[in-house]
Write a protein that holds these residues in place. Structure first.
Motif, PDB file in Angstrom:
ATOM      1  N   UNK A  13       0.827  -1.202   0.000  1.00  0.00           N
ATOM      2  CA  UNK A  13       0.000   0.000   0.000  1.00  0.00           C
ATOM      3  C   UNK A  13       0.859   1.249   0.000  1.00  0.00           C
ATOM      4  N   UNK A  14       0.346   2.303  -0.640  1.00  0.00           N
ATOM      5  CA  UNK A  14       1.021   3.598  -0.600  1.00  0.00           C
ATOM      6  C   UNK A  14       1.053   4.170   0.813  1.00  0.00           C
ATOM      7  N   UNK A  15       0.294   3.562   1.739  1.00  0.00           N
ATOM      8  CA  UNK A  15       0.337   3.976   3.145  1.00  0.00           C
ATOM      9  C   UNK A  15       1.459   3.270   3.914  1.00  0.00           C
ATOM     10  N   UNK A  16       2.359   2.633   3.151  1.00  0.00           N
ATOM     11  CA  UNK A  16       3.568   1.998   3.691  1.00  0.00           C
ATOM     12  C   UNK A  16       3.249   0.815   4.614  1.00  0.00           C
ATOM     13  N   UNK A  17       2.394  -0.047   4.133  1.00  0.00           N
ATOM     14  CA  UNK A  17       2.242  -1.351   4.764  1.00  0.00           C
ATOM     15  C   UNK A  17       2.127  -2.402   3.670  1.00  0.00           C
ATOM     16  N   UNK A  18       2.390  -3.651   4.027  1.00  0.00           N
ATOM     17  CA  UNK A  18       2.272  -4.781   3.107  1.00  0.00           C
ATOM     18  C   UNK A  18       1.392  -5.844   3.750  1.00  0.00           C
ATOM     19  N   UNK A  19       0.727  -6.598   2.891  1.00  0.00           N
ATOM     20  CA  UNK A  19       0.084  -7.832   3.332  1.00  0.00           C
ATOM     21  C   UNK A  19       0.654  -8.950   2.463  1.00  0.00           C
ATOM     22  N   UNK A  20       1.290  -9.911   3.108  1.00  0.00           N
ATOM     23  CA  UNK A  20       1.843 -11.061   2.388  1.00  0.00           C
ATOM     24  C   UNK A  20       1.015 -12.294   2.715  1.00  0.00           C
ATOM     25  N   UNK A  21       0.432 -12.905   1.685  1.00  0.00           N
ATOM     26  CA  UNK A  21      -0.378 -14.103   1.863  1.00  0.00           C
ATOM     27  C   UNK A  21       0.529 -15.317   1.746  1.00  0.00           C
ATOM     28  N   UNK A  22       0.746 -15.960   2.871  1.00  0.00           N
ATOM     29  CA  UNK A  22       1.785 -16.971   3.004  1.00  0.00           C
ATOM     30  C   UNK A  22       1.239 -18.354   2.642  1.00  0.00           C
ATOM     31  N   UNK A  65      -4.390 -20.486   5.474  1.00  0.00           N
ATOM     32  CA  UNK A  65      -5.092 -19.206   5.583  1.00  0.00           C
ATOM     33  C   UNK A  65      -4.256 -18.305   6.499  1.00  0.00           C
ATOM     34  N   UNK A  66      -3.040 -18.048   6.066  1.00  0.00           N
ATOM     35  CA  UNK A  66      -2.050 -17.315   6.861  1.00  0.00           C
ATOM     36  C   UNK A  66      -1.583 -16.092   6.095  1.00  0.00           C
ATOM     37  N   UNK A  67      -1.485 -14.973   6.780  1.00  0.00           N
ATOM     38  CA  UNK A  67      -0.938 -13.770   6.161  1.00  0.00           C
ATOM     39  C   UNK A  67      -0.153 -12.982   7.196  1.00  0.00           C
ATOM     40  N   UNK A  68       0.817 -12.225   6.692  1.00  0.00           N
ATOM     41  CA  UNK A  68       1.576 -11.314   7.549  1.00  0.00           C
ATOM     42  C   UNK A  68       1.259  -9.874   7.161  1.00  0.00           C
ATOM     43  N   UNK A  69       1.116  -9.043   8.163  1.00  0.00           N
ATOM     44  CA  UNK A  69       0.992  -7.595   7.969  1.00  0.00           C
ATOM     45  C   UNK A  69       2.320  -6.974   8.382  1.00  0.00           C
ATOM     46  N   UNK A  70       2.897  -6.186   7.482  1.00  0.00           N
ATOM     47  CA  UNK A  70       4.213  -5.590   7.690  1.00  0.00           C
ATOM     48  C   UNK A  70       4.075  -4.078   7.539  1.00  0.00           C
ATOM     49  N   UNK A  71       4.646  -3.314   8.447  1.00  0.00           N
ATOM     50  CA  UNK A  71       4.581  -1.857   8.352  1.00  0.00           C
ATOM     51  C   UNK A  71       5.996  -1.290   8.320  1.00  0.00           C
ATOM     52  N   UNK A  72       6.101  -0.052   7.875  1.00  0.00           N
ATOM     53  CA  UNK A  72       7.386   0.642   7.839  1.00  0.00           C
ATOM     54  C   UNK A  72       7.191   2.128   7.998  1.00  0.00           C
ATOM     55  N   UNK A  73       8.175   2.798   8.552  1.00  0.00           N
ATOM     56  CA  UNK A  73       8.092   4.252   8.717  1.00  0.00           C
ATOM     57  C   UNK A  73       8.584   5.005   7.488  1.00  0.00           C
ATOM     58  N   UNK A  74       9.369   4.307   6.664  1.00  0.00           N
ATOM     59  CA  UNK A  74       9.791   4.829   5.361  1.00  0.00           C
ATOM     60  C   UNK A  74       9.675   3.671   4.380  1.00  0.00           C
ATOM     61  N   UNK A  75       9.814   3.969   3.088  1.00  0.00           N
ATOM     62  CA  UNK A  75       9.795   2.886   2.101  1.00  0.00           C
ATOM     63  C   UNK A  75      10.983   1.956   2.313  1.00  0.00           C
ATOM     64  N   UNK A  76      12.135   2.526   2.600  1.00  0.00           N
ATOM     65  CA  UNK A  76      13.308   1.701   2.849  1.00  0.00           C
ATOM     66  C   UNK A  76      13.088   0.788   4.050  1.00  0.00           C
TER      67      UNK A  76
END
Length: 798
Positions: free
Chosen positions: A198-207, A233-244
């Protein structure tokens, strides 16, 4: 107050979760929440303060703990807990998970700001196949995980596609498949990765490995869906304060790309294909005669057979065409040229190795255990079961034998797999359950084979298909069989930028285009000029029109040579980018929104990009283009590396386009390393280092770090990090260079300072005055330096 808070949650999220799902009870198993509902159990845990995992196990099913993507351990990361009659909240300093008990709802937040929530969560429904995969995904029903998302966020991910940078509004098949001759749009390609960014700097990875779909709000209802035929039926939510930070966190979860061998950053001689040893030798000799640098030659399928059809699976040297293969490889190695042969996972029934493959039971089978055979373009075939120990061992022995012959790397082609009928069975599951992870596990077996048998050699593994986390196996991906047209070129920046966001930072294209017999020298040159600022520089094409610059017109050859020479001169900078990626996961090619994350206009821009942190690149993607509109990111001023014209950050300029190069700019105020052009990287000496600085009095200080080692040893004991700093103080420019090695290996070369409006009064290196040259017209200062200890200080009195 509780009612007000609850109403605010509903307003933010839009919808509650599945109305048939009710909270029953919950318990804590160490650091993991186990929450029972009417139709199943949730398992929720943190990996660290920015990564959380949620699994749902329907009633009657068992939890499957196997992930093909994740390597990070949870390590019982601590978090705060708040519980009452209405909700349960798990919270780190960065990431929050709130479970509303009634009506049931799971909400994710980053720094107390809601980012997404489960809508219906997990459910089953009737399968509605996409037209693209009607013959590939053939199931009556599918399993879905559904989320609410914000109405304004842009969405990236889903693997390699050509859709525009913002992929919101598309329903995407997750079924790795080649798209031969694609151009301006490609909805389904060789890498389909179950990740949404997301442009809001989070990811959802469907594992989950089995085939399915990603729906990025195709119905415009602010809904994100993951849909699959079966599995976790597993997913990870990942956040970041910058894109890097976000990409670093994702690659912490799924693994970092190992540093490739240094020669992999050089030029490749490649085509479909070299028919004989004589042809391969003559090609490399012509590169040498033309003084065009080259570091590797790729051998397509003719190394094991005379014909395209009927020979796949032989996987042994065809002596009629390559009579002294081992000597050829050895001769090339002595010249600094690596040999990379193609391999495929298919063993044709007409292959020399068919009976061996049957006898050793290394093939995928049918439902009763017989080798599963089927027809495709190359013949009647079986496919190696790389999930079976015997299959892995057998395949690795092929690579081991080639490595013992001196080859420098591995090319794995058709690994989607190209054709893989659903009825096939492997030790890892049905064809549809392992289809998308076939290339991933293929790279894994090669990577682990090198680790075990050739532990000091960094593997080079060129693969056409992969999965989440494939980067940790050193996979070098490419964008498939792109058409040799301007339309084919037009989507390549998007593909590479998107894949870099998804961890696979070495995505590149067949420079010049692959498919078709289009002889267009302008297109060819523009593609190679763009390739200078790609992770891998590899012209490759069908043999109707030559892909190698040595066989093109003098005009195209000369311009291609200039591009290749620039590539080689940038080796210290490029190798440092590769090292940075191996440590942080940050891609070599970066979207412009890395510079201005809050600039809405940049979130969908893919006509230009950053090469590392300090180069701004705008490829030319139209025929006969004379001008180009360039946006210069606002945090720096930028200078054209060819004309030395300075541009102010935050401005948009229409510039004239030159034939000899594409628009390329460098960040002002930072040191950029270059080296002398060599015929192969084997001749490169990292003690020779020129430094360029585009002076900007507004940049009062800067710091950059550059990495050096011997180039091809994974057990390197003495790598060097050179820290280069600048500072402007009291009308003096200070430059310091400091090595982490003592004694250091030393550096020498020339320092070039551009945009210096007046001749300096003096230049001192370690307190001693040195001679310098100042060009008043060019406003350029140059002087030689020699760094003999681990630190050197330069003072330029302005």
């Amino acid at each position: 107050m509780k009612k007000i808070i609850f109403l605010l949650f509903l307003t933010t999220l839009g919808y509650s979760q599945n109305t048939n799902r009710e909270y029953f009870t919950h318990s804590w198993k160490g650091y993991r929440l186990e929450l029972k509902t009417t139709d199943g159990t949730y398992f929720i845990q943190f990996f660290n303060d920015k990564i959380a995992e949620t699994s749902f196990v329907p009633n009657g099913e068992k939890f499957n703990s196997q992930s093909h993507a994740v390597v990070l351990k949870t390590n019982n990361h601590p978090f705060k807990i708040e519980e009452n009659a209405d909700f349960i909240e798990m919270k780190t300093n960065e990431l929050g998970i709130k479970i509303i008990k009634s009506p049931f709802q799971i909400i994710y937040s980053h720094q107390d700001k809601t980012i997404l929530s489960e809508k219906l969560g997990y459910f089953k429904r009737k399968h509605e196949p996409l037209e693209k995969v009607k013959g590939n995904i053939v199931y009556d029903s599918t399993e879905v995980i559904q989320f609410n998302i914000n109405s304004t966020e842009k969405l990236y991910g889903g693997g390699a596609r050509v859709l525009g940078m913002n992929r919101r509004g598309n329903r995407l098949a997750l079924y790795n498949r080649a798209d031969y001759g694609y151009e301006t749009r490609s909805e389904l390609m060789n890498f389909t990765i179950p990740i949404v960014i997301s442009s809001q700097k989070y990811m959802v990875h469907f594992d989950n490995a089995p085939i399915g779909y990603l729906d990025l709000d195709s119905k415009k209802e602010n809904v994100l869906e993951y849909e699959t035929i079966s599995g976790r039926k597993t997913y990870q939510v990942i956040v970041g304060n910058t894109w890097e930070d976000l990409i670093h966190n994702y690659t912490e979860l799924t693994g970092k790309q190992p540093l490739p061998p240094r020669w992999a950053l050089g030029n490749f001689s490649s085509r479909f294909g070299y028919h004989s040893e004589t042809e391969a030798r003559k090609t490399i000799q012509k590169f040498k005669e033309e003084n065009i640098p080259v570091d590797a030659i790729i051998l397509d399928l003719y190394w094991f057979g005379k014909e395209v059809q009927g020979t796949m699976g032989n996987l042994e040297v065809y002596r009629d065409s390559f009579p002294t293969f081992e000597k050829m490889v050895d001769d090339f190695n002595k010249m600094g040229i690596k040999t990379i042969p193609i391999t495929e996972p298919f063993i044709l029934t007409t292959s020399k190795k068919w009976q061996e493959a049957v006898d050793k039971k290394i093939l995928a089978t049918d439902s009763i255990g017989n080798p599963f055979t089927y027809d495709f373009y190359f013949g009647n075939t079986g496919i190696i079961d790389i999930f079976r120990i015997d299959g892995k061992k057998w395949f690795w022995n092929i690579y081991k034998e080639l490595a013992n012959k001196g080859v420098g790397g591995v090319w794995g082609d058709l690994g989607e797999p190209e054709v893989f009928p659903a009825a096939a069975r492997t030790f890892g599951g049905t064809a549809d359950e392992v289809h998308n992870i076939y290339g991933h596990n293929w790279a894994k077996l090669v990577f682990e084979g090198y680790q075990n048998n050739f532990p000091t050699q960094r593997p080079f593994i060129l693969m056409r298909s992969g999965y989440s986390g494939s980067q940790r196996y050193g996979m070098i991906p490419w964008s498939g069989d792109v058409n040799r047209t301007w339309g084919g070129l037009s989507g390549q920046v998007e593909i590479s930028l998107q894949m870099g966001l998804q961890g696979l930072a070495y995505m590149h294209s067949d420079l010049g285009g692959f498919a078709g017999a289009n002889l267009d020298d302008e297109l060819y040159v523009r593609w190679l000029q763009y390739g200078v600022f790609n992770p891998i520089f590899r012209p490759h094409a069908q043999s109707d029109v030559a892909s190698e610059p040595i066989f093109r017109s003098d005009w195209a050859k000369n311009l291609a040579k200039k591009a290749i020479e620039l590539r080689y001169s940038m080796l210290p900078y490029n190798y440092s980018l590769a090292y940075e990626n191996s440590q942080t996961g940050i891609p070599l090619m970066r979207p412009l929104f890395f510079e201005e994350p809050d600039n809405e206009a940049l979130l969908t821009k893919a006509d230009g990009y950053l090469w590392g942190k300090d180069f701004l690149v705008f490829p030319i993607m139209e025929a006969n283009q004379t001008t180009k509109e360039i946006y210069f990111p606002k945090n720096s001023n930028w200078t054209d590396i060819y004309s030395t014209k300075k541009y102010n950050g935050g401005s948009t300029e229409k510039i004239n386009v030159a034939t000899a190069h594409i628009p390329t700019f460098v960040r002002n105020g930072v040191l950029i390393p270059y080296t002398k052009v060599v015929q192969t990287t084997q001749n490169y000496e990292h003690s020779n280092l020129d430094l360029h600085l585009y002076f900007d009095e507004k940049v009062t200080s800067s710091e950059r770090q550059f990495y050096f080692d011997e180039g091809d040893n994974s057990k390197e004991n003495n790598p060097e990090l050179l820290t280069c700093e600048t500072e402007i103080e009291k009308k003096s420019l200070f430059i310091s260079m400091e090595s982490n090695l003592f004694p250091s290996k030393g550096k020498k070369g020339m320092i070039h300072i551009f945009l210096l409006s007046k001749k300096p009064k003096s230049v001192l290196i370690d307190g001693i005055k040195v001679k310098f040259q100042y060009d008043k017209i060019a406003k350029k200062l140059t002087f030689d330096y020699v760094m003999t200890s681990n630190k050197s200080n330069i003072k330029i009195k302005l």
